[in-house]
Motif scaffolding. Structure first.
Motif, PDB file in Angstrom:
ATOM      1  N   ILE A 196     -53.023  20.318 -11.722  1.00 15.58           N
ATOM      2  CA  ILE A 196     -52.052  21.511 -12.654  1.00 15.58           C
ATOM      3  C   ILE A 196     -52.751  21.649 -13.542  1.00 15.58           C
ATOM      4  O   ILE A 196     -53.096  22.828 -14.400  1.00 15.58           O
ATOM      5  CB  ILE A 196     -50.601  20.999 -13.289  1.00 15.58           C
ATOM      6  CG1 ILE A 196     -49.943  21.162 -11.543  1.00 15.58           C
ATOM      7  CG2 ILE A 196     -50.316  22.073 -13.805  1.00 15.58           C
ATOM      8  CD1 ILE A 196     -49.208  22.316 -10.823  1.00 15.58           C
ATOM      9  N   TRP A 212     -45.642  24.459  -3.120  1.00 17.13           N
ATOM     10  CA  TRP A 212     -46.116  25.764  -3.648  1.00 17.13           C
ATOM     11  C   TRP A 212     -45.182  26.694  -1.884  1.00 17.13           C
ATOM     12  O   TRP A 212     -46.242  26.612  -1.911  1.00 17.13           O
ATOM     13  CB  TRP A 212     -47.146  26.354  -4.372  1.00 17.13           C
ATOM     14  CG  TRP A 212     -47.092  26.287  -5.837  1.00 17.13           C
ATOM     15  CD1 TRP A 212     -46.616  24.975  -6.309  1.00 17.13           C
ATOM     16  CD2 TRP A 212     -48.089  26.697  -6.640  1.00 17.13           C
ATOM     17  NE1 TRP A 212     -46.598  24.915  -8.166  1.00 17.13           N
ATOM     18  CE2 TRP A 212     -47.644  25.646  -8.189  1.00 17.13           C
ATOM     19  CE3 TRP A 212     -48.552  27.883  -6.917  1.00 17.13           C
ATOM     20  CZ2 TRP A 212     -48.295  26.876  -9.064  1.00 17.13           C
ATOM     21  CZ3 TRP A 212     -49.175  28.262  -8.076  1.00 17.13           C
ATOM     22  CH2 TRP A 212     -48.683  27.610  -9.067  1.00 17.13           C
ATOM     23  N   LEU A 220     -46.761  27.831 -15.601  1.00 16.93           N
ATOM     24  CA  LEU A 220     -46.228  26.291 -15.150  1.00 16.93           C
ATOM     25  C   LEU A 220     -46.014  24.854 -16.599  1.00 16.93           C
ATOM     26  O   LEU A 220     -45.511  24.092 -15.698  1.00 16.93           O
ATOM     27  CB  LEU A 220     -47.824  25.957 -14.786  1.00 16.93           C
ATOM     28  CG  LEU A 220     -48.935  26.730 -13.875  1.00 16.93           C
ATOM     29  CD1 LEU A 220     -50.097  26.613 -13.750  1.00 16.93           C
ATOM     30  CD2 LEU A 220     -48.139  26.202 -12.717  1.00 16.93           C
ATOM     31  N   ARG A 268     -54.617  24.667 -14.926  1.00 15.09           N
ATOM     32  CA  ARG A 268     -54.477  25.505 -16.180  1.00 15.09           C
ATOM     33  C   ARG A 268     -56.080  26.018 -17.133  1.00 15.09           C
ATOM     34  O   ARG A 268     -56.133  27.226 -17.546  1.00 15.09           O
ATOM     35  CB  ARG A 268     -53.667  24.332 -17.036  1.00 15.09           C
ATOM     36  CG  ARG A 268     -52.659  24.626 -16.284  1.00 15.09           C
ATOM     37  CD  ARG A 268     -51.368  23.804 -18.005  1.00 15.09           C
ATOM     38  NE  ARG A 268     -51.357  24.772 -19.000  1.00 15.09           N
ATOM     39  CZ  ARG A 268     -51.347  23.835 -20.238  1.00 15.09           C
ATOM     40  NH1 ARG A 268     -51.376  22.232 -20.220  1.00 15.09           N
ATOM     41  NH2 ARG A 268     -50.922  25.201 -21.441  1.00 15.09           N
ATOM     42  N   LYS A 326     -44.965  32.099  -4.233  1.00 11.38           N
ATOM     43  CA  LYS A 326     -45.351  31.043  -5.454  1.00 11.38           C
ATOM     44  C   LYS A 326     -46.976  31.195  -5.643  1.00 11.38           C
ATOM     45  O   LYS A 326     -47.472  31.409  -6.806  1.00 11.38           O
ATOM     46  CB  LYS A 326     -44.995  29.866  -5.744  1.00 11.38           C
ATOM     47  CG  LYS A 326     -45.355  29.755  -7.450  1.00 11.38           C
ATOM     48  CD  LYS A 326     -44.313  28.336  -7.621  1.00 11.38           C
ATOM     49  CE  LYS A 326     -44.793  28.197  -9.557  1.00 11.38           C
ATOM     50  NZ  LYS A 326     -43.730  26.436  -9.527  1.00 11.38           N
ATOM     51  N   ASP A 377     -50.171  30.271 -16.692  1.00  6.24           N
ATOM     52  CA  ASP A 377     -50.125  29.212 -17.765  1.00  6.24           C
ATOM     53  C   ASP A 377     -48.828  28.962 -18.394  1.00  6.24           C
ATOM     54  O   ASP A 377     -48.543  27.621 -18.320  1.00  6.24           O
ATOM     55  CB  ASP A 377     -51.264  29.184 -18.136  1.00  6.24           C
ATOM     56  CG  ASP A 377     -51.440  28.129 -18.947  1.00  6.24           C
ATOM     57  OD1 ASP A 377     -51.895  27.086 -18.514  1.00  6.24           O
ATOM     58  OD2 ASP A 377     -51.368  27.996 -20.630  1.00  6.24           O
ATOM     59  N   ASP A 425     -41.913  24.596 -15.877  1.00  2.00           N
ATOM     60  CA  ASP A 425     -42.548  24.290 -15.048  1.00  2.00           C
ATOM     61  C   ASP A 425     -42.063  22.362 -15.101  1.00  2.00           C
ATOM     62  O   ASP A 425     -42.617  22.028 -15.646  1.00  2.00           O
ATOM     63  CB  ASP A 425     -42.721  24.950 -13.947  1.00  2.00           C
ATOM     64  CG  ASP A 425     -42.335  25.972 -12.788  1.00  2.00           C
ATOM     65  OD1 ASP A 425     -40.673  26.025 -13.543  1.00  2.00           O
ATOM     66  OD2 ASP A 425     -43.006  26.800 -12.501  1.00  2.00           O
TER      67      ASP A 425
END
Length: 95
Positions: A6, A67, A92, A10, A71, A89, A95
């Protein structure tokens, strides 16, 4: 930030989104208004590489975090929209 899938997504998303905005708002006007097409060649190449990295990062996160296909597709569509990677971003972060 680079230790997780992740985090990498990002970072790459920010770089890809920024390169897209630079291409649209700086390089293209320089090409057409100032007759300097070399800027588009350089920025366009960098953006293309970052675009591919972004899609690979989205695929990696999709597999690793399971995912949904929706998504995954939303993140892919966001990559072709100005400010799209920044929206992904922000999502994210929530979440």
């Amino acid at each position: 930030m680079l230790k997780t899938a992740i985090g990498r997504l990002r970072l790459i998303g920010w770089l890809e989104g920024l390169s897209f905005l630079i291409l649209l708002l700086i390089a293209m006007p320089l090409k057409y208004w100032a007759d300097i097409p070399e800027v588009v060649t350089i920025v366009g190449g960098l953006h293309g590489g970052l675009f591919v990295l972004y899609l690979l990062a989205v695929l990696h996160v999709t597999i690793k975090h399971r995912w949904s296909i929706l998504k995954f597709l939303a993140a892919c569509v966001a990559s072709v929209l100005p400010f799209g990677p920044f929206v992904v971003d922000r999502k994210l972060l929530r979440d």
